[in-house]
Design a protein around this motif. Structure first.
Motif, PDB file in Angstrom:
ATOM      1  N   GLY A 175       0.841  -1.192   0.000  1.00  0.00           N
ATOM      2  CA  GLY A 175       0.000   0.000   0.000  1.00  0.00           C
ATOM      3  C   GLY A 175       0.873   1.237   0.000  1.00  0.00           C
ATOM      4  O   GLY A 175       1.697   1.438  -0.884  1.00  0.00           O
ATOM      5  N   ARG A 204       6.655 -11.682  -3.026  1.00  0.00           N
ATOM      6  CA  ARG A 204       7.563 -11.471  -4.157  1.00  0.00           C
ATOM      7  C   ARG A 204       7.979 -10.019  -4.212  1.00  0.00           C
ATOM      8  O   ARG A 204       7.159  -9.134  -3.982  1.00  0.00           O
ATOM      9  CB  ARG A 204       6.858 -11.849  -5.450  1.00  0.00           C
ATOM     10  CG  ARG A 204       6.883 -13.339  -5.653  1.00  0.00           C
ATOM     11  CD  ARG A 204       6.436 -13.639  -7.044  1.00  0.00           C
ATOM     12  NE  ARG A 204       5.218 -14.410  -7.003  1.00  0.00           N
ATOM     13  CZ  ARG A 204       4.544 -14.730  -8.099  1.00  0.00           C
ATOM     14  NH1 ARG A 204       4.934 -14.284  -9.269  1.00  0.00           N
ATOM     15  NH2 ARG A 204       3.463 -15.469  -7.995  1.00  0.00           N
ATOM     16  N   PRO A 205       9.247  -9.746  -4.529  1.00  0.00           N
ATOM     17  CA  PRO A 205       9.696  -8.351  -4.592  1.00  0.00           C
ATOM     18  C   PRO A 205       9.058  -7.611  -5.769  1.00  0.00           C
ATOM     19  O   PRO A 205       8.766  -8.216  -6.796  1.00  0.00           O
ATOM     20  CB  PRO A 205      11.215  -8.476  -4.772  1.00  0.00           C
ATOM     21  CG  PRO A 205      11.451  -9.846  -5.294  1.00  0.00           C
ATOM     22  CD  PRO A 205      10.329 -10.708  -4.816  1.00  0.00           C
ATOM     23  N   ASP A 226      -1.948  -7.223  24.445  1.00  0.00           N
ATOM     24  CA  ASP A 226      -2.436  -7.077  23.078  1.00  0.00           C
ATOM     25  C   ASP A 226      -3.197  -5.765  22.959  1.00  0.00           C
ATOM     26  O   ASP A 226      -4.144  -5.505  23.685  1.00  0.00           O
ATOM     27  CB  ASP A 226      -3.288  -8.269  22.608  1.00  0.00           C
ATOM     28  CG  ASP A 226      -4.059  -8.914  23.734  1.00  0.00           C
ATOM     29  OD1 ASP A 226      -4.038  -8.347  24.836  1.00  0.00           O
ATOM     30  OD2 ASP A 226      -4.693  -9.946  23.508  1.00  0.00           O
ATOM     31  N   LEU A 273      -4.422  -4.116  19.887  1.00  0.00           N
ATOM     32  CA  LEU A 273      -5.576  -4.022  18.997  1.00  0.00           C
ATOM     33  C   LEU A 273      -6.626  -5.018  19.426  1.00  0.00           C
ATOM     34  O   LEU A 273      -6.358  -6.206  19.543  1.00  0.00           O
ATOM     35  CB  LEU A 273      -5.148  -4.304  17.557  1.00  0.00           C
ATOM     36  CG  LEU A 273      -4.464  -3.134  16.862  1.00  0.00           C
ATOM     37  CD1 LEU A 273      -4.052  -3.526  15.460  1.00  0.00           C
ATOM     38  CD2 LEU A 273      -5.368  -1.927  16.807  1.00  0.00           C
ATOM     39  N   GLY A 274      -7.823  -4.537  19.683  1.00  0.00           N
ATOM     40  CA  GLY A 274      -8.911  -5.442  20.027  1.00  0.00           C
ATOM     41  C   GLY A 274      -9.066  -5.636  21.522  1.00  0.00           C
ATOM     42  O   GLY A 274     -10.079  -6.140  21.977  1.00  0.00           O
ATOM     43  N   PRO A 284      -9.856  -1.145  17.264  1.00  0.00           N
ATOM     44  CA  PRO A 284      -9.185  -0.689  16.046  1.00  0.00           C
ATOM     45  C   PRO A 284     -10.046   0.234  15.179  1.00  0.00           C
ATOM     46  O   PRO A 284      -9.530   1.181  14.596  1.00  0.00           O
ATOM     47  CB  PRO A 284      -8.872  -1.982  15.292  1.00  0.00           C
ATOM     48  CG  PRO A 284      -9.192  -3.105  16.190  1.00  0.00           C
ATOM     49  CD  PRO A 284      -9.904  -2.603  17.388  1.00  0.00           C
ATOM     50  N   ASP A 285     -11.356  -0.021  15.098  1.00  0.00           N
ATOM     51  CA  ASP A 285     -12.208   0.752  14.188  1.00  0.00           C
ATOM     52  C   ASP A 285     -12.693   2.059  14.797  1.00  0.00           C
ATOM     53  O   ASP A 285     -13.459   2.777  14.162  1.00  0.00           O
ATOM     54  CB  ASP A 285     -13.429  -0.082  13.774  1.00  0.00           C
ATOM     55  CG  ASP A 285     -13.018  -1.304  12.988  1.00  0.00           C
ATOM     56  OD1 ASP A 285     -11.986  -1.227  12.312  1.00  0.00           O
ATOM     57  OD2 ASP A 285     -13.718  -2.325  13.050  1.00  0.00           O
ATOM     58  N   GLU A 309      -8.111   6.688  13.367  1.00  0.00           N
ATOM     59  CA  GLU A 309      -8.537   5.393  13.889  1.00  0.00           C
ATOM     60  C   GLU A 309      -7.353   4.705  14.566  1.00  0.00           C
ATOM     61  O   GLU A 309      -6.227   4.758  14.080  1.00  0.00           O
ATOM     62  CB  GLU A 309      -9.047   4.512  12.753  1.00  0.00           C
ATOM     63  CG  GLU A 309     -10.473   4.840  12.361  1.00  0.00           C
ATOM     64  CD  GLU A 309     -10.990   3.925  11.267  1.00  0.00           C
ATOM     65  OE1 GLU A 309     -10.431   2.830  11.088  1.00  0.00           O
ATOM     66  OE2 GLU A 309     -11.972   4.308  10.619  1.00  0.00           O
ATOM     67  N   GLU A 330      -7.565  -4.920  -0.816  1.00  0.00           N
ATOM     68  CA  GLU A 330      -6.644  -4.244   0.089  1.00  0.00           C
ATOM     69  C   GLU A 330      -7.445  -3.328   0.998  1.00  0.00           C
ATOM     70  O   GLU A 330      -8.311  -2.581   0.545  1.00  0.00           O
ATOM     71  CB  GLU A 330      -5.648  -3.432  -0.733  1.00  0.00           C
ATOM     72  CG  GLU A 330      -4.520  -2.864   0.089  1.00  0.00           C
ATOM     73  CD  GLU A 330      -3.571  -2.061  -0.783  1.00  0.00           C
ATOM     74  OE1 GLU A 330      -2.696  -2.671  -1.414  1.00  0.00           O
ATOM     75  OE2 GLU A 330      -3.731  -0.846  -0.838  1.00  0.00           O
ATOM     76  N   ALA A 348     -15.302  -4.869  19.433  1.00  0.00           N
ATOM     77  CA  ALA A 348     -14.149  -5.540  20.038  1.00  0.00           C
ATOM     78  C   ALA A 348     -14.553  -6.070  21.416  1.00  0.00           C
ATOM     79  O   ALA A 348     -14.359  -5.398  22.419  1.00  0.00           O
ATOM     80  CB  ALA A 348     -12.979  -4.571  20.158  1.00  0.00           C
ATOM     81  N   ARG A 395     -13.271  -8.144  23.388  1.00  0.00           N
ATOM     82  CA  ARG A 395     -12.226  -8.242  24.413  1.00  0.00           C
ATOM     83  C   ARG A 395     -11.899  -6.872  24.991  1.00  0.00           C
ATOM     84  O   ARG A 395     -11.549  -6.750  26.162  1.00  0.00           O
ATOM     85  CB  ARG A 395     -10.978  -8.918  23.838  1.00  0.00           C
ATOM     86  CG  ARG A 395     -11.206 -10.411  23.582  1.00  0.00           C
ATOM     87  CD  ARG A 395      -9.957 -11.113  23.111  1.00  0.00           C
ATOM     88  NE  ARG A 395      -9.295 -10.330  22.087  1.00  0.00           N
ATOM     89  CZ  ARG A 395      -8.006 -10.016  22.130  1.00  0.00           C
ATOM     90  NH1 ARG A 395      -7.256 -10.425  23.130  1.00  0.00           N
ATOM     91  NH2 ARG A 395      -7.467  -9.302  21.184  1.00  0.00           N
TER      92      ARG A 395
END
Lengths: 498, 356
Positions: A15, A55-56, A337, A339-340, A345-346, A394, B6, B231, B233
């Motif tokens: 990206g 793959r590069p 942890d 994220l979550g 995350p959102d 976010e 993506e 989420a 958790r």
């Protein structure tokens, strides 16, 4: 003679992120070659390119002087490239030899003999008939290495192999790797631990922000020189807290027992600890020995149904209280942890601040005060140097290290009586990690009680006043950091003296 | 050719608004082919389905009439869906709400108290909530899946309705039809637009939508539900209990469905009959998702879905479409919409050569 593996001008984009940019690398047979870099420097991407996982976009890969296209790990294995991942890929419900038979041709009896032979030759002793779930982390790593060796590779890639090992096992691993080098094998050793690299490797390629910064012999320079090349500026000095007066006891677990329903979880047996204002207690040990359970029992995510007195907070029994009630009394928690669990995350950073800071006047009569929420978040971003576009970004868009700084900042700004931190610097680059450690010590000096659960022994020795070691659900007695050594803690970590 | 998805750095606003239009376009195209294959006049069918609901005052008023209960129920369900609590049995809660509301006029058929109507509405709402509370209790206490329990409770509610209408509550002067007495005027909702069947319940639905918006956007309780859904958790980490989320979600969902049931019997039906259960509770699930689980979006999607209902009825008459074709049309719309939602969060990369 052509090098065994040569990369020229290899680039890879994900990206908007340039993970690798024009990387040149050459690896010779009979060499242990370190790939050194901070988290996010592009080490893992580079290994994925070599092992055929990705793959590069540009550049060329030469194997023994021939241009090759690696489009899958099986291509790489066919050439003679083996890789041991940081997170093991073994089936826990199968035996060692059954796991091997999945990718290595040959009868099971034959394989078992070869496993024993390799074990004897390279100090990788493991019982071929043992079930994987019953093996320690060090033994599992040996199984992974043997699985690679069975395919007779010319190049072996190890991704952060020592991060999961107690000190004694690290020494064993290094002996094995040296023996393999003596046989003419090339080893790519990925790490961010400078002392290890200086001890083991004969060549090092240093990556920073996806580019090669230097190629050198790590035995020549000092760890300080390596660090400067790696992070692009001098290494921050270690903090080492000075002893000072202690406050009252703030958090205590006494003879806590916890039977885990989860067959792959860990049960805690007879766990006791106590931490006072103005000190940092470190819980050492390799992850998976009950760290998650211990953290959840302290945070209140797991509340006890009986014996509330097993957990006391400021002298009051809180074992039966949930996470919200314990927070309300002044406990803050940074989970391992992010994220979550530590963050959604959102949701925006502002909404993530609300997650635990809602008690700080951000909610009035059940209504969210958006202005205060934004002000709190902006304050946290500024004070803890979180690199982001602002409170509306976010949480999922932040890098691991930045999100950790944000969560750490949010919990510290709650001004807790007790701060529980699990794996404070997992996946955080060296600069940010040093910053986090400094802030923890500053909080301790200001009188907070802090519990740090970590598997980085060096980190614990740097910031803690006392240490206890968690092994298979048992917690060792407390020892003063000043009166102990890495070796003693390591002994506790493998359960030898517990 | 290699197709990869993506994840976008931020969700695409453009796609967010384009998605319903794209879904509508694809649905029209597919159903044109489908109707043509059935040998039906496709153009006429589409006209009846999509345009006729907006032609003429009568059609528009019928759309408004159907929009009320759809909006009410969908607002309640959406709150739960965002908290990952899936109440699939709004239809049953609607039936029980209608039953509870009907009890008053059935036992006091000559009643004229001004309190009758408010009491019916309250009973309906409480009844619907109580029916959903069974599922909440079973989920919290025994971890029984609320999808199954609410769905099965709907089957039970249908049988309770049948029993009452065929037995104790049957109108003695009703020629043995399975329906209750005609309700007295005191038990009927005031008409909003004279000359039509539209009553004030559509205003109530709009008010509920506004409240739902405030709750999900500005109330801490709504925020806790959102965290629990996004989420789980993180919710546990922050100490937002799952049990509370289950109770709030199911009680609110049941309350709104019960309210919708009460408004049906006190509104267009004017008595309790089997046709109180026409599938609003199920259609509201589609309405909730078409509206993006957003209180404002649901106002729009309820209007569109109501128009599709009216259009479907019209198409059965004017284009001789089977009822199944109408359902297929609605289903297509939902599938295309949910499919297009993927592109809000993701972009597609086509790699023609297989290698860049």
């Amino acid at each position: 003679m052509a090098p065994l593996l040569q990369l020229s001008g290899v680039s890879k984009r994900y990206g908007g992120v340039q993970a690798n940019a024009g990387i040149d690398l050459s690896v010779d047979a009979g060499s242990i070659h370190a790939i050194l870099g901070e988290n996010g420097a592009g080490k893992s991407t580079l290994m994925k390119l070599i092992y055929g996982v990705e793959r590069p976009d540009e550049g060329q890969v030469l194997w023994q002087g021939q241009a090759v296209t690696l489009s899958s790990p099986s291509d790489a294995r066919r050439l003679g490239i083996g890789m041991v991942f940081q997170h093991f890929s073994l089936f826990e419900t199968l035996s060692v030899v059954q796991n091997m038979a999945l990718i290595v041709p040959g009868s099971k009896g034959e394989l078992a003999t070869r496993i024993r032979d390799l074990g004897a030759a390279f100090g990788l002793s493991v019982d071929p008939q043992a079930m994987v779930h019953a093996l320690s982390v060090g033994e599992r790593q040996r199984v992974e290495i043997i699985r690679c060796l069975l395919l007779n590779p010319a190049l072996l890639i190890l991704d952060e192999p020592t991060s999961v090992l107690p000190p004694q096992s690290v020494a064993l691993l290094f002996d094995t790797l040296r023996a393999l080098r003596a046989k003419g094998m090339a080893i790519l050793f990925i790490s961010h631990k400078l002392e290890e690299i200086r001890e083991l490797c004969d060549t090092a390629t240093i990556l920073r922000q996806g580019r090669v910064m230097a190629r050198l012999d790590p035995r020549q320079g000092t760890a300080h020189d390596l660090a400067t090349l790696m992070i692009g500026r001098p290494m921050p000095p270690p903090v080492h807290p000075t002893p000072h007066g202690l406050g009252e006891e703030r958090l205590a677990l006494s003879n806590l027992n916890f039977a885990n329903d989860d067959p792959f979880g860990v049960s805690l047996k007879d766990v006791s600890l106590a931490v006072r204002g103005g000190e940092i207690l470190g819980i050492a040990g390799i992850s998976g020995n009950g760290q998650q359970e211990l953290a959840a029992l302290i945070s209140g995510e797991i509340a006890l149904t009986s014996n509330a007195k097993a957990v006391t907070f400021m002298g009051q029994p809180v074992g039966d209280l949930g996470a919200a009630a314990r927070r309300h009394r002044g406990l803050a928690f940074v989970p391992e942890d992010r994220l979550g669990r530590g963050a959604v995350p959102d949701m925006s950073l502002a909404d993530n601040a609300l997650l635990t800071a809602h008690g700080r006047g951000l909610v009035k009569n059940g209504f969210i005060n958006r202005k205060l929420e934004r002000a709190f978040t902006a304050d946290c971003i500024a004070r803890f140097d979180v690199r982001t576009s602002g409170p509306q970004a976010e949480a999922g868009s932040l890098s691991g290290g930045n999100l950790q700084k944000f969560i750490m900042g949010r919990e510290m700004m709650l001004d807790p009586k007790v701060l529980l931190v699990a794996q404070p610097t997992w996946g955080v680059d060296i600069g940010a990690a040093a910053d986090i450690r400094q802030r923890l010590v500053a909080m301790r000096n200001a009188g907070a009680a802090i519990v740090v659960i970590s598997e980085e022994i060096d980190e614990l020795f740097e910031i803690c006043d006392r240490l206890q070691v968690l092994h298979k659900g048992h917690l060792s007695p407390s020892v003063d950091v000043a009166a102990t050594s890495v070796e003693q803690i390591g002994t506790y970590m493998i359960g030898a003296a517990a | 050719m290699k197709i990869t998805f993506e994840r976008r750095a931020a969700l695409s606003r453009r796609v967010l608004f384009a998605a319903p239009l794209i879904a509508l376009g694809l649905t029209m195209l597919t159903s044109l082919i489908l109707f043509a294959a059935l040998g039906k006049p496709a153009g006429q069918a589409l006209y009846s389905l999509l345009l006729e609901p907006f032609v003429g005052w009568y059609n528009i008023s019928e759309v408004l009439l159907k929009m009320g209960p759809l909006m009410l129920i969908a607002q309640g369900l959406a709150i739960g869906f965002r908290a990952n609590v899936f109440n699939i049995g709004a239809e049953g809660q609607l039936i029980i709400g209608a039953l509870c509301a009907s009890a008053l006029p059935v036992y006091f058929p000559e009643g004229s108290s001004p309190l009758m109507l408010p009491a019916m509405i309250a009973l309906g709402a409480v009844g619907g909530a109580a029916w959903a509370a069974i599922a909440a209790g079973l989920r919290v206490r025994f971890n029984a899946n609320e999808i199954l329990v609410t769905l099965m409770l709907t089957l039970i509610a249908t049988q309770v309705l049948n029993y009452l209408l065929l037995g104790p509550w049957k109108d003695p002067h009703g020629f043995n039809f399975p329906q209750s007495v005609i309700f007295p005027d005191a038990a009927l909702l005031p008409i909003l637009l004279s000359g039509t069947r539209v009553n004030i319940s559509v205003l109530a639905a709009l008010l509920v939508s506004a409240l739902a918006y405030v709750m999900m956007r500005h109330r801490f309780s709504g925020y806790q539900l959102l965290v629990g859904g996004l989420a789980p958790r993180a919710a546990r980490y922050a100490g937002f209990t799952e049990a509370r989320a289950v109770w709030v979600s199911l009680l609110l969902g049941g309350l709104m469905a019960g309210l919708a049931g009460a408004c049906e019997v006190a509104g267009p039906l004017g008595q309790l009959q089997r046709s109180v259960s026409t599938g609003y509770g199920y259609s509201a699930i589609i309405v909730a998702y078409l509206g993006g689980l957003n209180p404002l979006g649901i106002v729009v999607s309820a209007f569109l879905m109501a128009a599709l209902f009216i259009g479907g009825d019209n198409a059965m008459v004017s284009a001789d479409l089977p009822v199944a074709a109408v359902f297929v049309f609605q289903g297509l719309l939902l599938v295309f919409y949910l499919g297009s939602l993927t592109f809000i969060r993701h972009r597609v990369i086509l790699n023609w050569a297989g290698r860049a």
